[in-house]
Design an enzyme around this catalytic site. Structure first.
Site, PDB file in Angstrom:
ATOM      1  N   LYS A  44      20.912 -25.684  11.992  1.00  0.00           N
ATOM      2  CA  LYS A  44      20.134 -26.903  12.247  1.00  0.00           C
ATOM      3  C   LYS A  44      20.092 -27.800  11.006  1.00  0.00           C
ATOM      4  O   LYS A  44      19.438 -28.830  11.002  1.00  0.00           O
ATOM      5  CB  LYS A  44      18.675 -26.539  12.597  1.00  0.00           C
ATOM      6  CG  LYS A  44      18.496 -25.947  13.964  1.00  0.00           C
ATOM      7  CD  LYS A  44      17.002 -25.843  14.313  1.00  0.00           C
ATOM      8  CE  LYS A  44      16.381 -24.579  13.760  1.00  0.00           C
ATOM      9  NZ  LYS A  44      14.982 -24.357  14.196  1.00  0.00           N
ATOM     10  N   LYS A  46      18.612 -26.800   8.204  1.00  0.00           N
ATOM     11  CA  LYS A  46      17.353 -26.501   7.501  1.00  0.00           C
ATOM     12  C   LYS A  46      17.543 -25.245   6.670  1.00  0.00           C
ATOM     13  O   LYS A  46      18.281 -24.355   7.088  1.00  0.00           O
ATOM     14  CB  LYS A  46      16.235 -26.208   8.511  1.00  0.00           C
ATOM     15  CG  LYS A  46      15.549 -27.429   9.074  1.00  0.00           C
ATOM     16  CD  LYS A  46      14.563 -27.029  10.149  1.00  0.00           C
ATOM     17  CE  LYS A  46      13.148 -26.866   9.608  1.00  0.00           C
ATOM     18  NZ  LYS A  46      12.155 -26.731  10.700  1.00  0.00           N
TER      19      LYS A  46
HETATM   20  N1  CTP Z   1       2.810 -27.283  13.707  1.00  0.00           N
HETATM   21  C1  CTP Z   1       1.521 -27.804  13.947  1.00  0.00           C
HETATM   22  N2  CTP Z   1       0.857 -28.474  12.936  1.00  0.00           N
HETATM   23  C2  CTP Z   1       1.460 -28.649  11.733  1.00  0.00           C
HETATM   24  C3  CTP Z   1       2.750 -28.129  11.486  1.00  0.00           C
HETATM   25  C4  CTP Z   1       3.398 -27.442  12.514  1.00  0.00           C
HETATM   26  O1  CTP Z   1       0.963 -27.651  15.038  1.00  0.00           O
HETATM   27  N3  CTP Z   1       0.801 -29.328  10.802  1.00  0.00           N
HETATM   28  C5  CTP Z   1       3.511 -26.618  14.796  1.00  0.00           C
HETATM   29  C6  CTP Z   1       4.808 -27.302  15.169  1.00  0.00           C
HETATM   30  O2  CTP Z   1       4.556 -28.421  16.014  1.00  0.00           O
HETATM   31  C7  CTP Z   1       5.571 -26.194  15.853  1.00  0.00           C
HETATM   32  C8  CTP Z   1       5.078 -24.929  15.099  1.00  0.00           C
HETATM   33  O3  CTP Z   1       3.896 -25.319  14.377  1.00  0.00           O
HETATM   34  O4  CTP Z   1       5.195 -26.081  17.208  1.00  0.00           O
HETATM   35  C9  CTP Z   1       6.124 -24.410  14.136  1.00  0.00           C
HETATM   36  O5  CTP Z   1       6.506 -25.530  13.381  1.00  0.00           O
HETATM   37  P1  CTP Z   1       7.472 -25.496  12.132  1.00  0.00           P
HETATM   38  O6  CTP Z   1       8.547 -26.500  12.341  1.00  0.00           O
HETATM   39  O7  CTP Z   1       7.861 -24.132  11.779  1.00  0.00           O
HETATM   40  O8  CTP Z   1       6.422 -26.018  11.011  1.00  0.00           O
HETATM   41  P2  CTP Z   1       6.418 -27.334  10.165  1.00  0.00           P
HETATM   42  O9  CTP Z   1       5.336 -27.222   9.162  1.00  0.00           O
HETATM   43  O10 CTP Z   1       6.401 -28.542  11.077  1.00  0.00           O
HETATM   44  O11 CTP Z   1       7.835 -27.199   9.436  1.00  0.00           O
HETATM   45  P3  CTP Z   1       8.887 -28.331   9.010  1.00  0.00           P
HETATM   46  O12 CTP Z   1       8.191 -29.225   8.037  1.00  0.00           O
HETATM   47  O13 CTP Z   1      10.011 -27.529   8.384  1.00  0.00           O
HETATM   48  O14 CTP Z   1       9.311 -29.018  10.271  1.00  0.00           O
END
Ligand code: CTP
Length: 155
Positions: A44, A46
């Site tokens: 992806k 990442k």
């Molecule tokens: N999520 C959430 N609130 C946040 C961050 C994440 O509810 N502040 C949720 C995302 O919407 C997803 C789940 O947690 O359903 C896993 O998200 P992930 O992508 O692993 O976390 P992120 O912090 O959003 O990571 P990244 O910045 O790499 O996208």
């Protein structure tokens, strides 16, 4: 018995993850979480800081989570929904509309994210220098500038 399924990377596990998982668990009786493998994250574009085995163990240790499965591809969702008898597919609102095509198999829901925190932001904050470090760098630059100015002043 209502089964809920979600997917995510869950890198640098934070409060947004905790809150999402507990709100997901409240939707039914059994929460299954697909944690993205390191290989899938790489595909992806990442890079997860914490290795898959640790992320999977952290997510599995949550009271809200009943089972962790590896997420290795975009396409596995339909097979997982059928295999695990999933009633609700739910994920954070950053994915709003993206998985509506699954609604022929189960209910699809998007939950509000927690404001102001994400793994990406945490990584950026950890990578940024401390204010004292910036101060020291500025001081070093001033000294270098003085040296350059001195040389420039030479005949
Ligand atoms: N999520 C959430 N609130 C946040 C961050 C994440 O509810 N502040 C949720 C995302 O919407 C997803 C789940 O947690 O359903 C896993 O998200 P992930 O992508 O692993 O976390 P992120 O912090 O959003 O990571 P990244 O910045 O790499 O996208």
């Amino acid at each position: 018995m209502t089964t809920i399924l979600t997917y995510g990377t869950f890198d640098l596990f934070h409060i947004g993850h905790v809150r999402l998982l507990s709100r997901l668990a409240e939707l039914g009786d059994r929460l299954i979480v697909g944690v993205s493998t390191d290989e899938f994250n790489a595909a992806k574009g990442k890079r997860s800081f914490i290795p898959y085995e640790h992320r999977a163990e952290i997510v599995a240790s949550m009271r809200s989570v009943d089972r962790v499965i590896p997420e290795t591809s975009w396409e596995q969702k339909r097979a997982d929904i059928i295999l695990h008898g999933v009633d609700i597919f739910a994920i954070g609102s950053d994915w709003k509309g993206k998985f509506d095509t699954l609604s022929d198999l189960c209910e699809v829901r998007y939950l509000e994210r927690t404001d102001g925190i994400s793994s990406t932001e945490l990584k950026a904050q950890l990578a940024a220098p401390e204010p004292q470090e910036i101060e020291r760098l500025g001081h070093a630059l001033d000294i270098l500038q003085q040296v350059v100015d001195n040389y420039r002043g030479l005949p």
